[in-house]
Scaffold this active site. Structure first.
Site, short mmCIF file in Angstrom:
data_model
loop_
_atom_site.label_atom_id
_atom_site.label_comp_id
_atom_site.label_asym_id
_atom_site.label_seq_id
_atom_site.Cartn_x
_atom_site.Cartn_y
_atom_site.Cartn_z
N HIS A 119 0.85 -1.19 0.00
CA HIS A 119 0.00 0.00 0.00
C HIS A 119 0.88 1.24 0.00
O HIS A 119 2.07 1.20 0.33
CB HIS A 119 -0.91 0.02 1.24
CG HIS A 119 -1.83 -1.14 1.34
ND1 HIS A 119 -3.01 -1.23 0.63
CD2 HIS A 119 -1.75 -2.29 2.07
CE1 HIS A 119 -3.63 -2.37 0.92
NE2 HIS A 119 -2.88 -3.03 1.79
N ASP A 122 -1.26 8.73 -1.73
CA ASP A 122 -1.15 9.84 -2.67
C ASP A 122 -1.92 11.00 -2.06
O ASP A 122 -3.14 10.95 -1.91
CB ASP A 122 -1.76 9.41 -4.02
CG ASP A 122 -2.00 10.58 -4.98
OD1 ASP A 122 -1.63 11.72 -4.66
OD2 ASP A 122 -2.59 10.33 -6.05
N HIS A 124 -3.37 14.58 -2.41
CA HIS A 124 -3.72 15.63 -3.36
C HIS A 124 -3.27 17.00 -2.84
O HIS A 124 -3.18 17.95 -3.63
CB HIS A 124 -5.22 15.64 -3.61
CG HIS A 124 -5.70 14.48 -4.43
ND1 HIS A 124 -6.93 14.46 -5.04
CD2 HIS A 124 -5.12 13.29 -4.73
CE1 HIS A 124 -7.09 13.31 -5.68
NE2 HIS A 124 -6.00 12.58 -5.51
N HIS A 159 -5.44 9.09 -1.02
CA HIS A 159 -5.89 7.72 -1.30
C HIS A 159 -4.70 6.84 -1.63
O HIS A 159 -3.59 7.32 -1.88
CB HIS A 159 -6.90 7.71 -2.46
CG HIS A 159 -6.36 8.19 -3.77
ND1 HIS A 159 -5.72 7.38 -4.67
CD2 HIS A 159 -6.38 9.43 -4.34
CE1 HIS A 159 -5.36 8.08 -5.73
NE2 HIS A 159 -5.74 9.34 -5.56
N CYS A 160 -4.94 5.55 -1.64
CA CYS A 160 -3.91 4.58 -2.00
C CYS A 160 -3.79 4.53 -3.51
O CYS A 160 -4.80 4.59 -4.23
CB CYS A 160 -4.27 3.20 -1.45
SG CYS A 160 -2.91 2.02 -1.50
N HIS A 170 -8.05 -0.51 -4.80
CA HIS A 170 -7.77 -0.11 -3.42
C HIS A 170 -8.70 1.02 -2.98
O HIS A 170 -9.18 1.03 -1.85
CB HIS A 170 -6.31 0.31 -3.28
CG HIS A 170 -5.35 -0.83 -3.22
ND1 HIS A 170 -4.36 -0.94 -2.26
CD2 HIS A 170 -5.22 -1.93 -4.01
CE1 HIS A 170 -3.66 -2.05 -2.47
NE2 HIS A 170 -4.17 -2.66 -3.53
N MET A 175 -9.80 2.75 0.71
CA MET A 175 -8.56 3.44 1.05
C MET A 175 -8.53 4.87 0.54
O MET A 175 -7.88 5.21 -0.46
CB MET A 175 -7.36 2.67 0.52
CG MET A 175 -7.11 1.37 1.25
SD MET A 175 -5.44 0.72 1.03
CE MET A 175 -4.52 1.73 2.21
N HIS A 280 -26.72 17.33 -0.08
CA HIS A 280 -27.89 18.18 0.18
C HIS A 280 -28.32 17.95 1.63
O HIS A 280 -28.46 16.81 2.08
CB HIS A 280 -29.03 17.81 -0.76
CG HIS A 280 -30.32 18.51 -0.46
ND1 HIS A 280 -30.55 19.83 -0.81
CD2 HIS A 280 -31.45 18.08 0.15
CE1 HIS A 280 -31.77 20.18 -0.42
NE2 HIS A 280 -32.34 19.14 0.16
N GLU A 304 -28.55 25.16 -1.96
CA GLU A 304 -29.45 24.07 -1.57
C GLU A 304 -28.77 22.71 -1.74
O GLU A 304 -28.95 21.80 -0.93
CB GLU A 304 -30.73 24.10 -2.40
CG GLU A 304 -30.49 24.06 -3.90
CD GLU A 304 -31.75 24.15 -4.72
OE1 GLU A 304 -32.73 23.49 -4.36
OE2 GLU A 304 -31.75 24.89 -5.72
N THR A 305 -28.03 22.57 -2.81
CA THR A 305 -27.28 21.35 -3.11
C THR A 305 -25.95 21.79 -3.71
O THR A 305 -25.89 22.75 -4.46
CB THR A 305 -28.04 20.47 -4.13
OG1 THR A 305 -29.31 20.13 -3.58
CG2 THR A 305 -27.28 19.19 -4.45
N HIS A 331 -27.95 13.82 -3.34
CA HIS A 331 -29.24 14.09 -3.98
C HIS A 331 -29.37 13.46 -5.37
O HIS A 331 -30.26 13.82 -6.14
CB HIS A 331 -29.53 15.59 -4.05
CG HIS A 331 -31.00 15.90 -3.90
ND1 HIS A 331 -31.92 15.64 -4.91
CD2 HIS A 331 -31.71 16.41 -2.87
CE1 HIS A 331 -33.12 16.00 -4.51
NE2 HIS A 331 -33.03 16.46 -3.27
#
Length: 367
Positions: A119, A122, A124, A159-160, A170, A175, A280, A304-305, A331
């Site tokens: 494993h 990464d 971001h 994430h992996c 993964h 993950m 939402h 709203e969303t 939603h």
């Protein structure tokens, strides 16, 4: 069926091939951080978030985290459906890590010898080749420490990413998680005024792809690697069997509903490492929403969303005005109602009569 050796070898060879191209330096050098204060943080499982200052105190520091990778079966719905999960620190999603812009995030990633697969992670939020992924690949029985400078404020996915088809496998096995990099002077509204939150929650949304047997029942497997071939076939259809918040349908409802009080302001961080989603809050709004998750940009108001792109995290600020149970959903209502992407907030406090909804009793239609 993928064997333990094949899974390990595939991940290691992929990472080695990438590294052989020539990795850019992604770790902070010793001289960059010499003399900086250090703060060691104990992570907590979502939806909760470790204690942190909303406005930075003093100058940059090194914020130390430790995460242990766990491969384990997890039940993901009320029917007992089993996911052969791969997790950071045993939870889906992995914990939210909070630092301030200009701080150094330092993570020690542990892959115990009880696991069967290689494993990595990464980020971001990081700058450099594969977000640190090519530097952090660890086999069972190994650990690695990565340090990077948090140069951009916002919410970011991690994430992996072991390489090839291992990456989506993964990720959809659990993950992923998120980092929040706060501005040193705290969050600001659309006019640049400071805003604060009384509570913070973190929701990670996941799409799962559980194979079925000839009778249409969800299958179970012994170890993490055993389901690879079958899961890959379901994944390639792009139709998830489950879409859930925090690892399980109903994980944040009932006794596990998130708590708040009337008048409190909540910051809600929402991540999805693989698919787009549309959060939402039923009966509420996003007072201020960093839909793209980047605090250098002014937030949108009164949504709203909102839209969270696959592979990103966003943040929404809301002050509860009335008591009651608030449903928080994806939603795409099929995913909310049929596949599991629903959570609840239990809000206590007094009613504001001026805001109360009113309805006349139903009566027969007259011509």
């Amino acid at each position: 069926m993928l064997t333990r050796r094949e899974a390990l070898l595939g991940s290691v060879l992929t990472a080695a091939a990438v590294a052989s191209i020539g990795a850019m330096p992604a770790v902070a050098s010793v001289k960059d951080v010499a003399g900086l204060p250090r703060e060691k943080i104990t992570l907590v499982p979502p939806p909760f978030v470790h204690a942190h200052d909303q406005v930075a105190k003093g100058g940059p520091k090194i914020v130390e985290f430790t995460m242990t990778i766990e491969e384990k079966p997890m039940v993901i719905d009320a029917d007992g459906t089993q996911l052969n999960a791969m997790t950071y620190n045993g939870s889906i999603p992995g914990p939210l890590m909070v630092v301030h812009e200009g701080d150094y995030l330092e993570l020690t990633l542990i892959n115990p010898d009880t696991n069967t697969l290689a494993h990595n992670i990464d980020f971001h939020a990081a700058t450099g080749g594969l977000g640190g992924g090519e530097l952090t690949l660890v086999n069972p029985g190994e650990q690695v420490t990565l340090r990077f400078k948090a140069t951009r404020a916002g919410t970011f996915v991690y994430h992996c990413a072991p390489g090839g088809a291992m990456i989506p496998w993964h990720v959809v096995s659990g993950m992923s998680g998120a980092v929040m990099v706060l501005p040193r002077d705290g969050l600001k509204d659309d006019k640049g005024n400071p805003v604060r939150y009384d509570r913070i929650y973190y929701i990670g949304e996941n799409d799962f792809y559980i194979p079925r047997d000839e009778q249409g029942k969800f299958k179970k497997y012994e170890t993490a690697g055993d389901n690879y071939d079958d899961t890959l076939k379901v994944m390639r259809g792009l139709i998830p069997t489950h879409v859930v918040f925090n690892g399980r349908a109903g994980s944040l409802t009932g006794d596990n509903a998130m708590k708040a009080k009337v008048g409190e302001t909540m910051l809600l961080v929402h991540s999805q490492a693989n698919r787009d989603t549309r959060p939402h809050l039923i009966g509420g709004h996003g007072d201020f929403v960093w839909e793209q998750g980047k605090f250098a940009n002014p937030p949108a108001k009164d949504l709203e969303t909102w839209f969270i792109r696959g592979g990103s995290a966003g943040a929404a600020l809301y002050t509860f005005l009335q008591p009651g149970i608030y449903a928080y959903v994806n939603h795409n209502l099929i995913e909310a109602v049929e596949l599991g992407a629903t959570a609840h907030f239990m809000v206590e406090g007094n009613w504001d009569d001026d805001l109360m909804m009113q309805v006349e009793a139903p009566r027969a239609i007259t011509s």
